[in-house]
Design a protein around this motif. Structure first.
Motif, PDB file in Angstrom:
ATOM      1  N   UNK A  47      14.179   0.925  -6.979  1.00  0.00           N
ATOM      2  CA  UNK A  47      15.333   0.086  -6.655  1.00  0.00           C
ATOM      3  C   UNK A  47      15.386  -0.293  -5.183  1.00  0.00           C
ATOM      4  N   UNK A  48      14.622   0.375  -4.364  1.00  0.00           N
ATOM      5  CA  UNK A  48      14.619   0.111  -2.925  1.00  0.00           C
ATOM      6  C   UNK A  48      13.778  -1.124  -2.635  1.00  0.00           C
ATOM      7  N   UNK A  49      14.286  -2.005  -1.790  1.00  0.00           N
ATOM      8  CA  UNK A  49      13.558  -3.246  -1.497  1.00  0.00           C
ATOM      9  C   UNK A  49      12.370  -3.014  -0.567  1.00  0.00           C
ATOM     10  N   UNK A  50      12.304  -1.829   0.034  1.00  0.00           N
ATOM     11  CA  UNK A  50      11.228  -1.526   0.987  1.00  0.00           C
ATOM     12  C   UNK A  50      10.049  -0.863   0.282  1.00  0.00           C
ATOM     13  N   UNK A  51       8.889  -0.960   0.934  1.00  0.00           N
ATOM     14  CA  UNK A  51       7.729  -0.165   0.533  1.00  0.00           C
ATOM     15  C   UNK A  51       7.447   0.902   1.592  1.00  0.00           C
ATOM     16  N   UNK A  52       7.316   0.475   2.832  1.00  0.00           N
ATOM     17  CA  UNK A  52       7.169   1.408   3.942  1.00  0.00           C
ATOM     18  C   UNK A  52       8.513   1.605   4.603  1.00  0.00           C
ATOM     19  N   UNK A  53       9.062   2.815   4.524  1.00  0.00           N
ATOM     20  CA  UNK A  53      10.434   3.038   4.985  1.00  0.00           C
ATOM     21  C   UNK A  53      10.521   3.347   6.477  1.00  0.00           C
ATOM     22  N   UNK A  54       9.400   3.777   7.089  1.00  0.00           N
ATOM     23  CA  UNK A  54       9.427   4.066   8.515  1.00  0.00           C
ATOM     24  C   UNK A  54       9.293   2.759   9.310  1.00  0.00           C
ATOM     25  N   UNK A  55       9.844   2.738  10.508  1.00  0.00           N
ATOM     26  CA  UNK A  55       9.880   1.491  11.264  1.00  0.00           C
ATOM     27  C   UNK A  55       8.482   0.965  11.572  1.00  0.00           C
ATOM     28  N   UNK A  56       7.495   1.883  11.709  1.00  0.00           N
ATOM     29  CA  UNK A  56       6.144   1.463  12.073  1.00  0.00           C
ATOM     30  C   UNK A  56       5.262   1.203  10.859  1.00  0.00           C
ATOM     31  N   UNK A  57       5.761   1.397   9.650  1.00  0.00           N
ATOM     32  CA  UNK A  57       4.973   1.110   8.452  1.00  0.00           C
ATOM     33  C   UNK A  57       4.750  -0.392   8.309  1.00  0.00           C
ATOM     34  N   UNK A  58       3.493  -0.771   8.084  1.00  0.00           N
ATOM     35  CA  UNK A  58       3.160  -2.195   7.955  1.00  0.00           C
ATOM     36  C   UNK A  58       3.669  -2.709   6.612  1.00  0.00           C
ATOM     37  N   UNK A  59       4.772  -3.462   6.661  1.00  0.00           N
ATOM     38  CA  UNK A  59       5.398  -3.984   5.446  1.00  0.00           C
ATOM     39  C   UNK A  59       6.047  -5.342   5.760  1.00  0.00           C
ATOM     40  N   UNK A  89       0.797  -1.219   0.000  1.00  0.00           N
ATOM     41  CA  UNK A  89       0.000   0.000   0.000  1.00  0.00           C
ATOM     42  C   UNK A  89       0.825   1.262   0.000  1.00  0.00           C
ATOM     43  N   UNK A  90       2.124   1.161   0.317  1.00  0.00           N
ATOM     44  CA  UNK A  90       3.006   2.327   0.230  1.00  0.00           C
ATOM     45  C   UNK A  90       3.548   2.411  -1.195  1.00  0.00           C
ATOM     46  N   UNK A  91       2.619   2.621  -2.094  1.00  0.00           N
ATOM     47  CA  UNK A  91       2.905   2.463  -3.517  1.00  0.00           C
ATOM     48  C   UNK A  91       3.573   3.693  -4.121  1.00  0.00           C
ATOM     49  N   UNK A  92       3.334   4.847  -3.529  1.00  0.00           N
ATOM     50  CA  UNK A  92       3.980   6.060  -4.036  1.00  0.00           C
ATOM     51  C   UNK A  92       5.493   5.979  -3.877  1.00  0.00           C
ATOM     52  N   UNK A  93       5.936   5.479  -2.741  1.00  0.00           N
ATOM     53  CA  UNK A  93       7.374   5.288  -2.518  1.00  0.00           C
ATOM     54  C   UNK A  93       7.935   4.264  -3.498  1.00  0.00           C
ATOM     55  N   UNK A  94       7.217   3.175  -3.705  1.00  0.00           N
ATOM     56  CA  UNK A  94       7.683   2.116  -4.611  1.00  0.00           C
ATOM     57  C   UNK A  94       7.895   2.640  -6.032  1.00  0.00           C
ATOM     58  N   UNK A  95       6.975   3.488  -6.519  1.00  0.00           N
ATOM     59  CA  UNK A  95       7.107   4.008  -7.876  1.00  0.00           C
ATOM     60  C   UNK A  95       8.222   5.046  -7.988  1.00  0.00           C
ATOM     61  N   UNK A  96       8.426   5.816  -6.928  1.00  0.00           N
ATOM     62  CA  UNK A  96       9.440   6.866  -6.982  1.00  0.00           C
ATOM     63  C   UNK A  96      10.842   6.310  -6.758  1.00  0.00           C
ATOM     64  N   UNK A  97      10.961   5.244  -5.957  1.00  0.00           N
ATOM     65  CA  UNK A  97      12.254   4.638  -5.660  1.00  0.00           C
ATOM     66  C   UNK A  97      12.172   3.125  -5.899  1.00  0.00           C
TER      67      UNK A  97
END
Length: 286
Positions: free
Chosen positions: A94-106, A84-92
């Protein structure tokens, strides 16, 4: 590879046969296992997966970029296991993460992190290595640029009052002549060299009508900025929408100081002392 060649059979067996067999030999309810753990589960998982390309492009915010439609939202993340953290995924991407904050459900991020060489259990997992993370500086830069764009959009929607450089210019005597206490018809107050028409606010003034009328036609700079009451930033912003004009040379105090400097300059070039009684008497009349 064997699993590639037999992919269709493996899908059918794992999705439907295994739930049926476990329920059949476990508690003699093979059809129930096929229905709930097979058909309904597959249906729900397919809908959740498809939400990545539907709900994740419709619901939520765009904290990193808005050139495309992907968005971030916790609800979408919950039903798509972090996607669901799709905006980050499209902008970055190459990053293996979707939710970059520690509390993001990923959950995917958490599992990959546990399987990485830096994890304490990587010795027996060892599934992931060379994990890519975008530099935090670039991520923060994207966040700042997006917030700045949103602030600029909000700025264009706000009425900031008439710009000072297009306001008419009045002398102090012209300003006084316009006011009701000098034969005029307007409720004008001068603050820091700017003239404001406060008539729409006279009856709404928290300090009462009498107090604001007492400064009509006068210089209220000191009183506005703490002499009587230190007004808030909101009060200053409200005053900006009442701009009427500007005083030539600034406030009455500024005009007085200019006259004094002018007189001092005249007497410096003459034989009369700048501290003489004559200068003092002229100063009092300015």
């Amino acid at each position: 590879m064997w699993q590639h060649r037999n992919f269709p059979l493996l899908c059918l067996f794992n999705s439907y046969a295994i739930p049926f067999l476990i329920a059949k030999f476990g508690w003699n309810d093979g059809l129930g296992g096929l229905l709930y753990a097979g058909i309904i589960r597959i249906f729900l998982f397919q809908q959740a997966t498809n939400c990545v390309n539907s709900l994740a492009h419709w619901l939520g915010d765009q904290p990193y970029a808005d050139t495309n439609s992907p968005r971030d939202h916790i609800f979408t993340a919950l039903i798509t296991f972090g996607e669901g953290y799709h905006n980050f995924h499209h902008e970055f991407p190459a990053d293996y993460r979707n939710g970059i904050r520690w509390f993001d459900y990923d959950p995917t991020k958490w599992f990959i992190s546990l399987a990485s060489p830096t994890s304490i259990i990587s010795a027996w997992l060892g599934f992931a290595c060379h994990l890519q993370e975008f530099e935090s500086n670039e991520v923060n830069k994207a966040i700042f640029q997006q917030k700045w764009k949103q602030m600029e959009k909000l700025k264009r929607q706000i009425n900031w009052g008439t710009p000072l450089d297009v306001l008419p210019i009045y002398s102090w005597s012209e300003y006084e002549a316009l006011c009701i206490n000098h034969g005029g018809s307007k409720y004008l107050v001068c603050v820091a060299g700017v003239i404001y028409d406060v008539k729409p606010f006279v009856d709404s003034h928290p300090g009462g009508r009498t107090l604001i009328e007492a400064y009509v036609g006068k210089d209220a700079t000191a009183s506005f900025h703490g002499g009587v009451y230190r007004h808030s930033k909101a009060a200053s912003n409200l005053l900006d929408n009442m701009r009427f004009g500007v005083v030539r040379g600034g406030s009455r105090v500024d005009l007085h100081q200019q006259k004094v400097r002018h007189l001092n300059g005249l007497f410096k070039s003459s034989s009369i002392s700048a501290n003489s009684p004559l200068l003092s008497s002229l100063d009092k009349t300015c």
